[in-house]
Design an enzyme around this catalytic site. Structure first.
Site, PDB file in Angstrom:
ATOM      1  N   HIS A  77      62.879  63.577  31.318  1.00  0.00           N
ATOM      2  CA  HIS A  77      61.854  62.137  31.125  1.00  0.00           C
ATOM      3  C   HIS A  77      60.383  62.967  30.254  1.00  0.00           C
ATOM      4  CE1 HIS A  77      59.171  63.036  34.320  1.00  0.00           C
ATOM      5  NE2 HIS A  77      60.106  63.362  35.002  1.00  0.00           N
ATOM      6  N   ASP A  79      57.696  61.150  30.216  1.00  0.00           N
ATOM      7  CA  ASP A  79      56.206  60.808  30.702  1.00  0.00           C
ATOM      8  C   ASP A  79      55.805  61.895  31.946  1.00  0.00           C
ATOM      9  OD1 ASP A  79      58.449  59.676  32.304  1.00  0.00           O
ATOM     10  OD2 ASP A  79      57.336  58.576  33.557  1.00  0.00           O
ATOM     11  N   ASP A 116      56.326  69.114  35.022  1.00  0.00           N
ATOM     12  CA  ASP A 116      57.262  67.761  35.503  1.00  0.00           C
ATOM     13  C   ASP A 116      57.094  66.911  34.496  1.00  0.00           C
ATOM     14  OD1 ASP A 116      58.640  66.063  36.720  1.00  0.00           O
ATOM     15  OD2 ASP A 116      57.176  65.571  38.377  1.00  0.00           O
ATOM     16  N   GLU A 146      59.985  57.486  33.902  1.00  0.00           N
ATOM     17  CA  GLU A 146      60.616  57.822  35.049  1.00  0.00           C
ATOM     18  C   GLU A 146      59.695  57.733  36.171  1.00  0.00           C
ATOM     19  OE1 GLU A 146      61.892  61.069  37.728  1.00  0.00           O
ATOM     20  OE2 GLU A 146      60.096  60.716  36.799  1.00  0.00           O
ATOM     21  N   GLU A 147      58.270  58.227  35.874  1.00  0.00           N
ATOM     22  CA  GLU A 147      57.249  58.605  36.925  1.00  0.00           C
ATOM     23  C   GLU A 147      56.822  57.239  37.773  1.00  0.00           C
ATOM     24  OE1 GLU A 147      57.316  61.186  38.297  1.00  0.00           O
ATOM     25  OE2 GLU A 147      57.147  62.935  36.991  1.00  0.00           O
ATOM     26  N   ASP A 170      65.112  68.642  35.291  1.00  0.00           N
ATOM     27  CA  ASP A 170      63.937  68.032  36.205  1.00  0.00           C
ATOM     28  C   ASP A 170      63.973  68.690  37.502  1.00  0.00           C
ATOM     29  OD1 ASP A 170      61.601  66.385  36.504  1.00  0.00           O
ATOM     30  OD2 ASP A 170      62.758  64.681  36.744  1.00  0.00           O
ATOM     31  N   HIS A 459      52.761  66.396  40.772  1.00  0.00           N
ATOM     32  CA  HIS A 459      52.064  64.793  40.919  1.00  0.00           C
ATOM     33  C   HIS A 459      50.594  65.260  41.462  1.00  0.00           C
ATOM     34  CE1 HIS A 459      56.360  62.562  41.178  1.00  0.00           C
ATOM     35  NE2 HIS A 459      56.002  63.422  40.270  1.00  0.00           N
TER      36      HIS A 459
END
Length: 488
Positions: A77, A79, A116, A146-147, A170, A459
């Protein structure tokens, strides 16, 4: 910017990762990166197209002689999570990510790094560019959002992808391969609560809870870390003895990141302020003892405000009702798996919580290996917050990925891992929302695995990637693709 990345090895991967760091790409703002990748594909002579949602696909034909090999889809992904330390000014829609190397790890300066899933995307681009790699037909699938919502995968076009094998890049653990993941859903709670003006005998105090580690709401949910929303609600609960009324609240920024900070303002009788401040100091000590070394940076600062805010506090009954509901809400690990030892089965993250002018908003992320458990947890939220008259919506549901231990792709990966690195990988099921579950529901014929380099602190601004693991990841990816090119 980030020129030092091109001195790292493997150079092909890091050069592409530099592009990702220099191109802002928070969820919902991937357009500039998509355009850059399309321009790059044109320069390389690769075909590319997008589906109706905007997901990007690049294609490269097989090496001559490998046309009969199974088609491989390389998926990641585009983003990244947008998190910055308090006081660190960063506009994720405009500013590049500034990186540095320390003790064998790549870090970002005060923000999330975007490893990530930036390193997975960079590795896919490196595979497409590598002139020496022997491979079958390749498709590179880059999904969006995705996030925040899994929107790209959920809205992926049907009958678009052509390959039969999918490598999701991922994952975030060295020496491991994932063959299953949790599903999940967002639970959105909204309410307008009654308020009344600050009384002449009331004073306002400001409370800031900071210093927690945070982390990924799936992969780190079992770690001994604090959730800022959970802990500040405990502070507010302790202040009910002083007839405190909640004025405003802001905690967490993303539903899939464990909140690191939360802030609140309350009004209470002026003659109770000193006792309330003493209670907060004592509670900070108790919470630090509970958290122990797992999250030892907790700080709770409270101070009187000299000016009364324009926003009215909630009525005393409404404030107590809200705090009680938040205190009772599920948070953290709900159940460990009975079938997969050491893996979280069901959890919830109280990710984003706000109260402004009496308007409550809560966004929680429920995860489980069982879709029925996601539904049950979401229903608990509806039952609980329905008692205070809130509107509860369940959105962005996505299915889990059922493990297939007999996968032929898995067998090939294990054999290559053993030959290349001297030992078989650990086969895992992850308590996070990999897109594989969604992709598998749309393309049930796909044989899928997920692997990646060693990333920690995803994150959060503590996000970092081990440089040596990137070299190992790249070697394993190249070797696997070459193995698959010999299959028929």
């Amino acid at each position: 910017m980030n020129a030092h990345l091109e001195a790292l090895t493997p150079s092909l991967v890091w050069r592409h990762f530099r592009t990702l760091c220099n191109t802002p790409r928070p969820s919902g703002h991937e357009a500039a990166l998509v355009a850059a990748l399309e321009a790059w594909a044109d320069a390389q002579g690769f075909t590319h197209d997008r589906d109706a949602f905007g997901n990007l696909r690049l294609r490269k034909p097989a090496t001559p002689g490998c046309e009969a090999a199974p088609g491989v889809i390389l998926q990641g992904h585009l983003d990244m999570v947008a998190q910055a330390n308090s006081g660190h000014a960063h506009d994720f829609t405009r500013d590049p990510i500034s990186t540095y190397v320390a003790d064998g790890w790549l870090h970002a300066d005060g923000t999330t790094l975007g490893a990530d899933n930036g390193l997975g995307v960079a590795a896919i681009l490196a595979v497409l560019e590598d002139p020496d790699l022997r491979h079958g037909p390749l498709e590179a699938l880059f999904t969006l959002e995705e996030e925040t919502s899994m929107g790209g995968a959920l809205n992926l076009a049907d009958d678009w992808l052509e390959g039969s094998l999918l490598l999701n890049l991922d994952s975030e653990d060295r020496g491991e391969v994932y063959i299953g993941c949790a599903g999940g859903a967002d639970v959105e709670v909204d309410a307008q609560l009654p308020s009344s003006a600050v009384n002449d005998h009331e004073q306002v105090i400001d409370i800031a809870l900071t210093g927690l580690k945070g982390g990924h709401s799936g992969m780190d949910i079992h770690q001994p870390r604090g959730n800022a929303n959970r802990l500040l609600v405990r502070v507010l609960r302790s202040l009910e003895a002083f007839d405190a009324r909640l004025i405003s609240y802001h905690g967490g920024t993303l539903r899939n990141a464990i909140p690191r900070e939360a802030f609140a303002q309350v009004a209470l009788p002026a003659d109770e302020v000193d006792a309330a401040l003493t209670t907060i100091v004592a509670l900070e000590t108790r919470l630090l003892n509970e958290l122990g070394s797992g999250d030892s940076g907790l700080k709770i600062a409270a101070q009187r405000l000299t000016e009364v805010p324009e926003t009215e506090p909630l009525r005393l009954d409404a404030s107590a009702m809200l705090v009680a509901a938040l205190h009772a809400a599920p948070c953290g690990v709900e159940r460990m798996s009975a079938d997969v030892p050491g893996v979280v089965e069901t959890s919830n993250n109280l990710g984003v919580l706000s109260l402004e002018k009496g308007r409550l908003h809560l966004c929680a992320l429920v995860r489980s290996l069982h879709d029925s458990a996601v539904e049950a947890m979401a229903d608990r939220f509806q039952a609980l917050f329905g008692l205070i008259g809130a509107r509860v919506k369940v959105e962005n549901s996505y299915p889990g990925w059922a493990p297939n231990p007999d996968s032929a792709l898995l067998a090939t990966f294990k054999a290559r891992h053993a030959a290349l690195l001297g030992h078989e990988p650990d086969v895992k099921v992850i308590h996070a929302g990999l897109e594989c579950g969604i992709l598998g529901s749309k393309y049930p014929h796909l044989d899928m695995i997920s692997f990646g380099p060693l990333i920690r602190g995803a994150h959060s601004p503590d996000e970092r990637v081990e440089l040596a693991s990137v070299e190992e990841f790249w070697s394993m990816l190249r070797a696997l693709i070459e193995d698959l090119a010999t299959q028929r």
